[in-house]
Design an enzyme around this catalytic site. Structure first.
Site, PDB file in Angstrom:
ATOM      1  N   GLY A  53       1.054  -1.546   0.226  1.00  0.00           N
ATOM      2  CA  GLY A  53      -0.180  -0.074   0.058  1.00  0.00           C
ATOM      3  C   GLY A  53       0.769   1.588  -0.058  1.00  0.00           C
ATOM      4  CG  MET A 178      -3.507  -3.602  -0.731  1.00  0.00           C
ATOM      5  SD  MET A 178      -4.122  -4.747   0.073  1.00  0.00           S
ATOM      6  CE  MET A 178      -3.209  -6.115   0.113  1.00  0.00           C
ATOM      7  CB  THR A 265      -2.690   3.183  -9.329  1.00  0.00           C
ATOM      8  OG1 THR A 265      -3.848   4.001  -9.472  1.00  0.00           O
ATOM      9  CG2 THR A 265      -2.913   2.544 -10.800  1.00  0.00           C
ATOM     10  CB  CYS A 410     -13.022 -17.454   4.820  1.00  0.00           C
ATOM     11  SG  CYS A 410     -13.544 -17.967   6.563  1.00  0.00           S
ATOM     12  N   GLY A 492      -5.424   2.646   3.683  1.00  0.00           N
ATOM     13  CA  GLY A 492      -6.403   3.130   2.293  1.00  0.00           C
ATOM     14  C   GLY A 492      -5.921   4.280   1.307  1.00  0.00           C
TER      15      GLY A 492
HETATM   16  P1  NAD Z   1       0.915  -0.248  -3.919  1.00  0.00           P
HETATM   17  O1  NAD Z   1       2.108   0.162  -4.023  1.00  0.00           O
HETATM   18  O2  NAD Z   1       2.027  -2.323  -3.961  1.00  0.00           O
HETATM   19  O3  NAD Z   1       0.638  -1.255  -5.557  1.00  0.00           O
HETATM   20  C1  NAD Z   1       0.288  -0.141  -6.763  1.00  0.00           C
HETATM   21  C2  NAD Z   1       0.989  -0.380  -7.836  1.00  0.00           C
HETATM   22  O4  NAD Z   1       0.060   1.138  -8.401  1.00  0.00           O
HETATM   23  C3  NAD Z   1       2.370  -0.528  -8.695  1.00  0.00           C
HETATM   24  O5  NAD Z   1       2.646  -1.945  -8.730  1.00  0.00           O
HETATM   25  C4  NAD Z   1       2.761   0.618  -9.116  1.00  0.00           C
HETATM   26  O6  NAD Z   1       3.555   0.249  -9.960  1.00  0.00           O
HETATM   27  C5  NAD Z   1       1.610   0.991 -10.301  1.00  0.00           C
HETATM   28  N1  NAD Z   1       0.744   2.124 -10.319  1.00  0.00           N
HETATM   29  C6  NAD Z   1       1.529   3.870  -9.887  1.00  0.00           C
HETATM   30  N2  NAD Z   1       0.957   4.458 -10.851  1.00  0.00           N
HETATM   31  C7  NAD Z   1       0.701   3.879 -11.880  1.00  0.00           C
HETATM   32  C8  NAD Z   1       0.213   4.402 -13.161  1.00  0.00           C
HETATM   33  N3  NAD Z   1      -0.190   5.831 -13.507  1.00  0.00           N
HETATM   34  N4  NAD Z   1      -0.015   3.261 -13.979  1.00  0.00           N
HETATM   35  C9  NAD Z   1      -0.224   2.042 -13.889  1.00  0.00           C
HETATM   36  N5  NAD Z   1       0.066   1.977 -12.934  1.00  0.00           N
HETATM   37  C10 NAD Z   1       0.799   2.556 -11.686  1.00  0.00           C
HETATM   38  O7  NAD Z   1      -0.617  -0.372  -3.599  1.00  0.00           O
HETATM   39  P2  NAD Z   1      -1.346  -1.897  -3.059  1.00  0.00           P
HETATM   40  O8  NAD Z   1      -1.560  -2.140  -1.691  1.00  0.00           O
HETATM   41  O9  NAD Z   1      -1.386  -2.640  -4.712  1.00  0.00           O
HETATM   42  O10 NAD Z   1      -2.220  -0.977  -3.064  1.00  0.00           O
HETATM   43  C11 NAD Z   1      -2.916   0.028  -4.158  1.00  0.00           C
HETATM   44  C12 NAD Z   1      -4.571   0.889  -3.465  1.00  0.00           C
HETATM   45  O11 NAD Z   1      -5.506   0.534  -3.258  1.00  0.00           O
HETATM   46  C13 NAD Z   1      -4.047   2.557  -2.799  1.00  0.00           C
HETATM   47  O12 NAD Z   1      -4.481   3.028  -3.076  1.00  0.00           O
HETATM   48  C14 NAD Z   1      -4.466   1.141  -1.556  1.00  0.00           C
HETATM   49  O13 NAD Z   1      -4.761   2.050  -0.338  1.00  0.00           O
HETATM   50  C15 NAD Z   1      -5.789   0.544  -1.443  1.00  0.00           C
HETATM   51  N6  NAD Z   1      -6.380  -0.408  -0.789  1.00  0.00           N
HETATM   52  C16 NAD Z   1      -7.656  -0.831  -1.579  1.00  0.00           C
HETATM   53  C17 NAD Z   1      -8.217  -1.843  -1.066  1.00  0.00           C
HETATM   54  C18 NAD Z   1      -9.576  -2.940  -1.130  1.00  0.00           C
HETATM   55  O14 NAD Z   1      -9.968  -3.129  -0.442  1.00  0.00           O
HETATM   56  N7  NAD Z   1      -9.943  -2.389  -1.926  1.00  0.00           N
HETATM   57  C19 NAD Z   1      -7.206  -1.826   0.666  1.00  0.00           C
HETATM   58  C20 NAD Z   1      -6.286  -2.120   0.804  1.00  0.00           C
HETATM   59  C21 NAD Z   1      -5.649  -0.687  -0.287  1.00  0.00           C
END
Ligand code: NAD
Length: 556
Positions: A53, A178, A265, A410, A492
């Protein structure tokens, strides 16, 4: 500084087996889960102490990590270690019933709760970003989010596509810790996923971990593969290297046959989102050199990215924000229609939250996959009539490659979680499992988070930003005997946008653990029921009445 002299990065791996390296299993559980969060098989960037994240860390510095490990090794059964944003700051005499660790991460006073101030303080070495399960030591690799993502895409399938994603194409971006769950969650729902990431090493990592099927050579190739699989109603996930802010508009321009669009992202942190016109290889240096310029560029690029998402929605696609705050960043980047599509919680997840359902998870401290296989069987025996759960547990057993300590997730709700916890505790006591089990959950749960762009978006009574609930959640878990409890800010969705709490219980087979587990795993999901009942959701009010969750105002 992440590295102080004498405290350089090193490879961390949790101890395995049934032998203690600490004074008791409650402490041992905390130690192993902290270490597991930093295991190179688990953490996205372990050298920088980053678990997932964006910059979500497990410890503030290697010196702080060393001090926490040393403290946990000598911590007694009636002592509690206090952790302030990833650094141990005190040890107090408490009691056997008290948590062994209390954690507060990234919390800032309201008016100061923004990224700029946070980074200033982080730079001074005074705080760290704890994300959700990074700083609270219950991240279990990408599987942790897989179940939630599977549930979400399952709900999309039920809402729009007759219960299956077969014959549909989902477009998304972000294959990080994530976001990497998306391709497998889509194929588990029988669909085709087209996933864009600007970091090719993330694409390769997801393929290595069996979360992603193939890497396309370029966008044309990706689209060709996607359409062919869709036409045969064959599940397939495709990774393609690129910037989503460029690729999404390109696909829209070409009228690509996309049915579902979302994004994961790291949009919650503009310095972790690659802007248009910046090479991925220069991202780190440029974001450090001029964070203000970089933030503006990232927000403008997110505006283009989100404009394409709205464009797909205008053409009839199912579009949703997947909890990374990209809509608000796009709005700041100048795109006015950014909030035209909903967040995933009000769109699909809230009815589950109303009955206290949410992401229950556990890890085998033995390190032995056979322990998880045994708990999988126990879950199926405990809940024989839950077909959806059976499908998930069976599929997870077959398809999920463990990262770090073997673990399972789960979704279970009020009335069921404590039954599972008590069963695991019995299995530890009887020797059926080789060592204790750490039982926790994501902070993204029914009663543990206030996050107006995500978990509490569009609450019926308008209480989206009321943050008393997660604080009460942490307090009640502390009072109920959790092994460790945490209160975080900004997970998040980023600074200023969320407050949330976590808990973990160690099932060590003792009678005391059973009593604590029964209380925590009843009261913790109970918070979800009362929070939603208070907001006026009938399903939550009925759940409370039927299952005996007491709500004083409803007893008058
Ligand atoms: P992370 O930082 O591990 O991965 C983000 C990815 O996005 C990286 O691989 C990066 O290379 C890529 N990226 C960045 N800019 C980009 C662009 N312009 N084009 C294409 N790729 C790009 O983060 P994560 O742990 O995978 O979390 C992603 C997001 O989801 C965060 O904002 C996090 O807070 C949110 N999140 C959502 C949930 C959910 O349940 N929906 C849960 C936790 C986190």
């Amino acid at each position: 500084d992440i590295s102080t002299p004498g405290h350089e990065p090193r490879t961390v791996r949790a101890p395995r087996g049934a032998e203690l390296t600490t004074q008791g299993w409650q402490q041992e559980g905390a130690l192993r889960m902290l270490m597991n969060n930093l295991d190179p098989d688990v953490a996205e960037h372990p050298d920088a102490l980053v678990v997932y994240g964006g910059t979500g860390r497990a410890a503030r510095s290697w010196a702080a990590f060393d001090a926490m490990v040393a403290t946990l090794k000598t911590l007694r059964d009636d002592e509690t270690m206090l952790v302030q944003s990833g650094k141990p700051v005190g040890v107090f005499r408490t009691s056997e019933w008290a948590p062994r660790v209390l954690i507060a991460n990234s919390n800032l006073v309201g008016d100061w709760a923004n990224w700029e101030e946070f980074r200033r303080l982080e730079e001074l070495g005074l705080t760290m970003y704890g994300q959700m399960t990074a700083g609270s030591w219950i991240y279990i690799g990408t599987q942790g989010i897989l179940q939630g993502t599977y549930e979400t895409f399952g709900a999309v399938a039920r809402k729009r596509f007759g219960g299956t994603l077969a014959g549909t194409i989902t477009l998304t971006a972000g294959l990080g810790g994530m976001g990497g769950a998306q391709p497998l969650a889509v194929t588990m729902n029988e669909g085709v996923a087209l996933c864009v990431d600007c970091d090719v090493t993330r694409i390769d990592r997801r393929i290595a971990h069996k979360y992603l099927d193939v890497k396309a050579e370029n966008l044309d190739h990706a689209l060709e593969l996607a359409i062919a699989a869709r036409d045969e109603r064959r599940p397939l996930s495709i990774g393609v290297e690129g910037n989503a802010a460029e690729v999404f508009p390109l696909l829209l321009e070409r009228d690509a046959p996309i049915d579902i669009v979302t994004d994961q992202t790291s949009a919650h942190d503009p310095l972790a989102y690659l802007p248009l016109g910046v090479d991925f290889s220069d991202m780190k240096t440029m974001s450090e050199k001029d964070p203000i310029w970089f933030t503006e560029q990232a927000q403008q690029s997110m505006a283009a990215h989100v404009a394409a998402m709205v464009g797909f929605q205008d053409r009839g696609a199912e579009v949703f924000d997947y909890g990374n705050s990209i809509r608000d960043e796009a709005r700041k980047g100048g795109f006015e229609r950014a909030f035209d599509f909903p967040g995933f919680v009000p769109a699909y997840i809230r009815p589950l939250f109303e009955e206290g359902l949410g992401p229950f998870r556990w890890a085998a401290l033995s390190g032995d996959p056979a322990d998880i296989a045994a708990t999988d069987r126990a879950i199926l025996e405990l809940f024989p009539d839950n077909e959806h759960l059976r499908r998930w547990i069976t599929m997870a057993g077959e398809k999920v490659a463990f990262e770090g300590l073997p673990a399972r997730i789960c979704w279970l709700g009020y009335g069921d979680r404590h039954r599972a916890g008590l069963r695991f505790n019995e299995m530890v006591a009887s020797g059926e499992l080789k060592a204790p089990i750490a039982i926790g959950r994501d902070h993204l749960d029914s009663g543990s988070v206030a996050s107006p762009y995500r978990e509490t978006e569009s609450m019926r009574d308008g209480s989206d930003a009321i943050a008393d609930w997660p604080l009460l959640n942490a307090l009640v878990n502390t009072a109920s005997g959790a092994s460790w409890v945490s209160i975080h800010h900004g997970g998040g969705v980023g600074m200023g946008r969320s407050i949330h709490a976590g808990q973990v219980c160690i099932a060590d087979g003792t009678e005391l653990a059973a009593r604590k587990i029964e209380a925590v795993l009843t009261n913790d999901p109970g918070m979800g029921v009362i929070r939603h009942a208070d907001a006026g959701y009938e399903h939550a009010i009925d759940t409370a009445r039927e299952r005996g969750v007491r709500i004083p105002m409803n007893e008058q």
